[in-house]
Write a protein that holds these residues in place. Structure first.
Motif, short mmCIF file in Angstrom:
data_model
loop_
_atom_site.label_atom_id
_atom_site.label_comp_id
_atom_site.label_asym_id
_atom_site.label_seq_id
_atom_site.Cartn_x
_atom_site.Cartn_y
_atom_site.Cartn_z
N ARG A 1 78.11 32.57 -0.96
CA ARG A 1 77.11 32.76 -2.02
C ARG A 1 76.83 31.42 -2.69
N ALA A 2 75.68 31.33 -3.35
CA ALA A 2 75.38 30.13 -4.13
C ALA A 2 76.25 30.13 -5.39
N LEU A 3 76.61 28.95 -5.86
CA LEU A 3 77.44 28.86 -7.07
C LEU A 3 76.60 29.08 -8.32
N MET A 4 77.21 29.65 -9.33
CA MET A 4 76.54 29.85 -10.61
C MET A 4 76.49 28.52 -11.36
N PRO A 5 75.52 28.37 -12.27
CA PRO A 5 75.37 27.09 -12.99
C PRO A 5 76.62 26.65 -13.73
N TRP A 6 77.43 27.60 -14.22
CA TRP A 6 78.62 27.23 -14.99
C TRP A 6 79.84 26.95 -14.10
N GLU A 7 79.70 27.15 -12.80
CA GLU A 7 80.81 26.87 -11.89
C GLU A 7 80.75 25.41 -11.42
N THR A 8 81.89 24.77 -11.40
CA THR A 8 81.98 23.39 -10.93
C THR A 8 82.99 23.32 -9.80
N ILE B 1 69.20 21.42 1.75
CA ILE B 1 69.54 22.66 2.43
C ILE B 1 68.37 23.08 3.32
N PRO B 2 68.58 23.23 4.63
CA PRO B 2 67.49 23.63 5.52
C PRO B 2 67.01 25.05 5.23
N VAL B 3 65.72 25.27 5.41
CA VAL B 3 65.14 26.59 5.15
C VAL B 3 65.80 27.67 6.01
N SER B 4 66.26 27.30 7.19
CA SER B 4 66.84 28.27 8.11
C SER B 4 68.26 28.69 7.72
N HIS B 5 68.85 28.03 6.74
CA HIS B 5 70.23 28.34 6.38
C HIS B 5 70.32 29.71 5.69
N PRO B 6 71.34 30.52 6.00
CA PRO B 6 71.47 31.85 5.39
C PRO B 6 71.54 31.83 3.86
N LEU B 7 72.03 30.74 3.27
CA LEU B 7 72.15 30.67 1.82
C LEU B 7 70.93 30.06 1.14
N TYR B 8 69.91 29.73 1.92
CA TYR B 8 68.74 29.05 1.35
C TYR B 8 68.11 29.87 0.22
N GLU B 9 67.89 31.17 0.47
CA GLU B 9 67.22 32.00 -0.53
C GLU B 9 68.04 32.14 -1.81
N SER B 10 69.37 32.24 -1.67
CA SER B 10 70.20 32.38 -2.86
C SER B 10 70.20 31.08 -3.67
N PHE B 11 70.17 29.93 -2.99
CA PHE B 11 70.04 28.67 -3.72
C PHE B 11 68.66 28.56 -4.37
N LYS B 12 67.64 29.01 -3.64
CA LYS B 12 66.27 28.95 -4.14
C LYS B 12 66.10 29.80 -5.39
N ALA B 13 66.80 30.94 -5.43
CA ALA B 13 66.71 31.83 -6.59
C ALA B 13 67.26 31.20 -7.86
N MET B 14 68.10 30.16 -7.72
CA MET B 14 68.68 29.49 -8.87
C MET B 14 67.75 28.43 -9.44
N ARG B 15 66.64 28.15 -8.75
CA ARG B 15 65.71 27.11 -9.18
C ARG B 15 64.54 27.72 -9.94
N SER B 16 63.98 26.95 -10.85
CA SER B 16 62.88 27.45 -11.67
C SER B 16 61.52 27.22 -11.03
N ARG B 17 61.44 26.37 -10.00
CA ARG B 17 60.16 26.12 -9.35
C ARG B 17 60.38 25.75 -7.89
N GLU B 18 59.26 25.83 -7.13
CA GLU B 18 59.33 25.53 -5.70
C GLU B 18 59.52 24.03 -5.49
#
Length: 208
Positions: free
Chosen positions: A152-159, A117-134
């Protein structure tokens, strides 16, 4: 005839070129070569290379094709292969339609396609928030396409399930959002009409 331009003419020519006129047309109006025109504009402080390039104008059918290919999950490079258009034209055409750039796609051994996911993408921050580290955010393309569709980014339990079973077909119409793990070779559909457009409906409140 290659006529030299005065400073006033060079300034006027630079204004025309900046407004979008072609270099050859401006040179013809002033009776000089494009080389002389560039030198004259440079003399008055204008660099012809600083004007933004103009993306190729496309007819509505080609614009629709671009959007359809983008919505199917293809990257800009894959779209270039399909259409024969330049990377620049594709980038600015899709950017004007609010479609962020997608980068290289690769497939794992199970046949699922992944992308960064490119840093410039509008959903980048929401995907980043789901990660535990940089780190670089790599995600399955089918989850990314669904996330873009939902905004929006998908939740971990969503497939996300491929309706036709083809893991390379990431068109939004072939994807189905679910909760929890899902088995192979099956999809949720209405038993009456066969529609895949199924949503959760709240139960009516129990009467007291």
């Amino acid at each position: 005839m290659d006529q030299k331009l005065t400073d006033e003419q060079a300034q006027a020519a630079a204004t025309e070129f900046e407004a979008g006129a072609r270099m050859s047309d401006v040179a013809a109006r002033y009776g000089c070569t494009t080389k002389t025109l560039r030198k004259s504009m440079h003399r008055v402080g204008y660099d012809s290379r600083q004007r933004p390039r103009q993306p190729k104008k496309m007819k509505p059918p080609m614009v629709k094709k671009l959007v359809d290919l983008y919505e199917s999950g293809l990257t800009h490079e894959q779209i270039r292969t399909e259409t024969g258009l330049s990377r620049y034209t594709i980038h600015y055409a899709l950017k004007g339609l609010g479609k962020p750039r997608r980068y290289k796609v690769w497939a794992n051994r199970d046949g699922y396609q992944y992308m960064t996911i490119p840093v410039s993408h509008p959903l980048y921050e929401s995907f980043k928030a789901m990660r535990s580290r940089e780190r670089n955010i790599n995600t399955p393309v089918h989850r990314f396409v669904m996330a873009e569709h939902l905004g929006r980014a998908l939740m971990p339990w969503e497939t996300v399930h491929h309706i036709d079973g083809d893991r390379s077909n990431n068109a939004i119409g072939n994807l189905q959002l679910r909760q929890g793990r899902h088995g192979k070779g099956a999809t949720f559909s209405c038993m009456n009409c066969g529609s895949h457009n199924i949503v959760a409906v709240p139960l009516p409140e129990a009467s007291t």
